[in-house]
Design an enzyme around this catalytic site. Structure first.
Site, PDB file in Angstrom:
ATOM      1  N   ARG A 152     -89.304 108.299  27.661  1.00  0.00           N
ATOM      2  CA  ARG A 152     -90.006 107.253  28.054  1.00  0.00           C
ATOM      3  C   ARG A 152     -91.647 107.914  27.426  1.00  0.00           C
ATOM      4  O   ARG A 152     -92.623 107.678  26.552  1.00  0.00           O
ATOM      5  CB  ARG A 152     -90.337 106.810  28.688  1.00  0.00           C
ATOM      6  CG  ARG A 152     -90.906 105.047  28.901  1.00  0.00           C
ATOM      7  CD  ARG A 152     -90.679 104.165  29.544  1.00  0.00           C
ATOM      8  NE  ARG A 152     -91.607 104.772  31.162  1.00  0.00           N
ATOM      9  CZ  ARG A 152     -91.399 104.923  32.761  1.00  0.00           C
ATOM     10  NH1 ARG A 152     -91.049 103.775  32.418  1.00  0.00           N
ATOM     11  NH2 ARG A 152     -91.332 104.975  33.551  1.00  0.00           N
ATOM     12  N   LYS A 254     -96.149 103.844  28.707  1.00  0.00           N
ATOM     13  CA  LYS A 254     -97.295 103.785  30.068  1.00  0.00           C
ATOM     14  C   LYS A 254     -98.407 104.634  30.177  1.00  0.00           C
ATOM     15  O   LYS A 254     -98.254 105.462  30.762  1.00  0.00           O
ATOM     16  CB  LYS A 254     -95.986 104.400  30.855  1.00  0.00           C
ATOM     17  CG  LYS A 254     -96.520 104.467  32.282  1.00  0.00           C
ATOM     18  CD  LYS A 254     -95.352 104.429  33.372  1.00  0.00           C
ATOM     19  CE  LYS A 254     -94.872 104.581  35.063  1.00  0.00           C
ATOM     20  NZ  LYS A 254     -94.851 103.048  35.167  1.00  0.00           N
ATOM     21  N   GLU A 290     -94.752  90.720  32.650  1.00  0.00           N
ATOM     22  CA  GLU A 290     -94.256  91.399  33.978  1.00  0.00           C
ATOM     23  C   GLU A 290     -95.277  91.588  35.223  1.00  0.00           C
ATOM     24  O   GLU A 290     -96.527  90.794  34.710  1.00  0.00           O
ATOM     25  CB  GLU A 290     -94.476  92.727  33.770  1.00  0.00           C
ATOM     26  CG  GLU A 290     -95.495  93.979  32.859  1.00  0.00           C
ATOM     27  CD  GLU A 290     -94.939  95.374  32.259  1.00  0.00           C
ATOM     28  OE1 GLU A 290     -95.396  95.985  33.390  1.00  0.00           O
ATOM     29  OE2 GLU A 290     -94.422  95.397  31.294  1.00  0.00           O
TER      30      GLU A 290
END
Length: 407
Positions: A152, A254, A290
């Protein structure tokens, strides 16, 4: 009381990235080993403290003789919150723009120096990851899917025009950092060691451009529950005006800036007594995205639904794991658009994330209307939480091949 000091010679080896079934303590014959003398103190009134200031080279693991002499840190393990607790070591590795990462080292945990014109400070060119280490009942330590965090980070680095460590470099650096801070891993059942890898543009740049140098850094902290409620149900408010991410933006990686964007709505919500904020899509303002730092799941009968990953939602590793666990438990899991109306009509709602693992939702408030989901922890939330955490802590056999054991 007075403390006595002894010098211990510790052998550090350079293993090839092992599978979960191989020992991280075995040296590979093609890689050199080195000995590093660490000054160790043994206070009579507290636990052992490492006093070494010398850096350790990357891919170094600590020997069995070292681990046998290290005791737990002297802190209140029964009252861990989710906050920073300074530990012993952090890992640092640098890379020039266009180059590759190499020559990482473990240094004593402390402040770092950055040029005022560093890319991370001026243009937010940075990513972070989060994963955990758990202590098993036999004293060994388990990492949970560290290669997924590495992958990721690579995906996020490409989006942010940054070089990134290889998967092997990332995983070995995590192992080294955890082993160097082994005494800070909570006893089994008392919490976990939160691991925070950072990737940032540390080189100086004035005009808007990728930084000329990058730093990969890992630090750790022992933690308890993320929400003060623990596994008790949390209360969410749906945010209808502010948005966490937009199509084509960076919501799916992220990056550091994603999280600063939620602070305003989160602060207002907490001041009103809510635990956190649930965000909607910015186009239709009716589909779930989210929570500030968690993925959301909605349960109706035997069907568990969660918003599909389409660029504005972070592909959570706990999210991915819970989907697989739920399917193995006989649930039907759907990844699709989930409307706020479905949320209000759900039998049960829960959040997932590295920090929270699984967090049941007790109520959701939308446009002034509050909907509650029972009086306690939902049956599905409890079932999935139990299955996943027992696997993470080594209490059940890892048939998923998700854990990496350190000794």
């Amino acid at each position: 009381m007075e403390s006595s000091a002894v010098l211990a010679s510790i052998r550090l080896s350079y293993p090839i990235y092992p599978s979960r079934h191989s020992s991280p303590l075995l040296s590979h014959p093609s890689r050199p080993s080195l000995s590093l003398k660490l000054q160790k103190q043994f206070p009579l009134t507290s636990q052992n403290v490492l006093e070494a200031a010398s850096p350790l080279r990357p891919s170094a693991t600590l020997s069995n003789s070292y681990s046998e002499t290290i005791e737990l840190a002297d802190i209140d393990w029964d009252n861990l919150g989710f906050g920073i607790q300074p530990t012993d070591y952090m890992y640092i590795m640098k890379c020039p723009q266009g180059g590759t990462f190499s020559k990482g080292e473990l240094k004593r945990f402390g402040n770092i120096e950055l040029n005022p014109s560093a890319g991370i400070l001026n243009y937010g060119q940075g990513l972070f990851e989060g994963l955990k280490a758990y202590r098993k009942q036999d004293g060994n330590i388990l990492l949970f899917r560290p290669e997924e965090n590495a992958l990721r980070m690579k995906m996020g680095a490409e989006r942010m025009c940054m070089p990134s460590p290889t998967v092997e470099q990332f995983v070995e650096a995590v192992k080294d950092t955890v082993l160097a801070n082994k005494r800070w891993v909570p006893p089994s059942g008392k919490g976990s060691l939160y691991i925070r890898p950072l990737l940032m543009g540390s080189g100086a740049v004035l005009g808007l451009a990728p930084a000329p140098e990058y730093t990969f850094l890992i630090y750790v902290s022992p933690v308890g529950n993320y929400f003060k409620e623990g596994l008790a149900p949390i209360n969410l408010i749906v945010e209808n005006e502010l948005h966490r991410a937009t199509p084509g933006g960076t919501g799916g990686v992220k990056t550091i800036g994603n999280y600063a964007a939620v602070l305003k709505a989160q602060s207002v919500a907490k001041a009103k007594g809510y635990s956190d904020v649930l965000y909607l899509d910015c186009v239709n303002k009716r589909y779930l995205e989210e929570v500030s730092s968690c993925n959301i799941f909605v349960v109706k009968g035997n069907i568990i639904s969660t918003p599909a990953i389409k660029g504005t939602i972070l592909p959570g590793i706990t999210r991915k794991s819970i989907i697989d666990v739920a399917r193995s438990q006989g649930f039907q899991v759907e990844e699709r658009l989930v409307s706020v109306d479905e949320l209000l009509d759900a039998d049960e709602v829960f959040c997932t994330g590295t920090a929270v693992v699984v967090s049941p939702v007790g109520s959701v408030t939308y446009l002034g209307k509050r909907v509650s989901y029972g009086d306690g922890i939902g049956v599905v939330s409890q079932q999935l939480y139990t299955v996943l955490t027992r696997l993470q802590m080594g209490l059940t056999e890892d048939e998923m091949d998700w854990t990496v054991e350190l000794r």
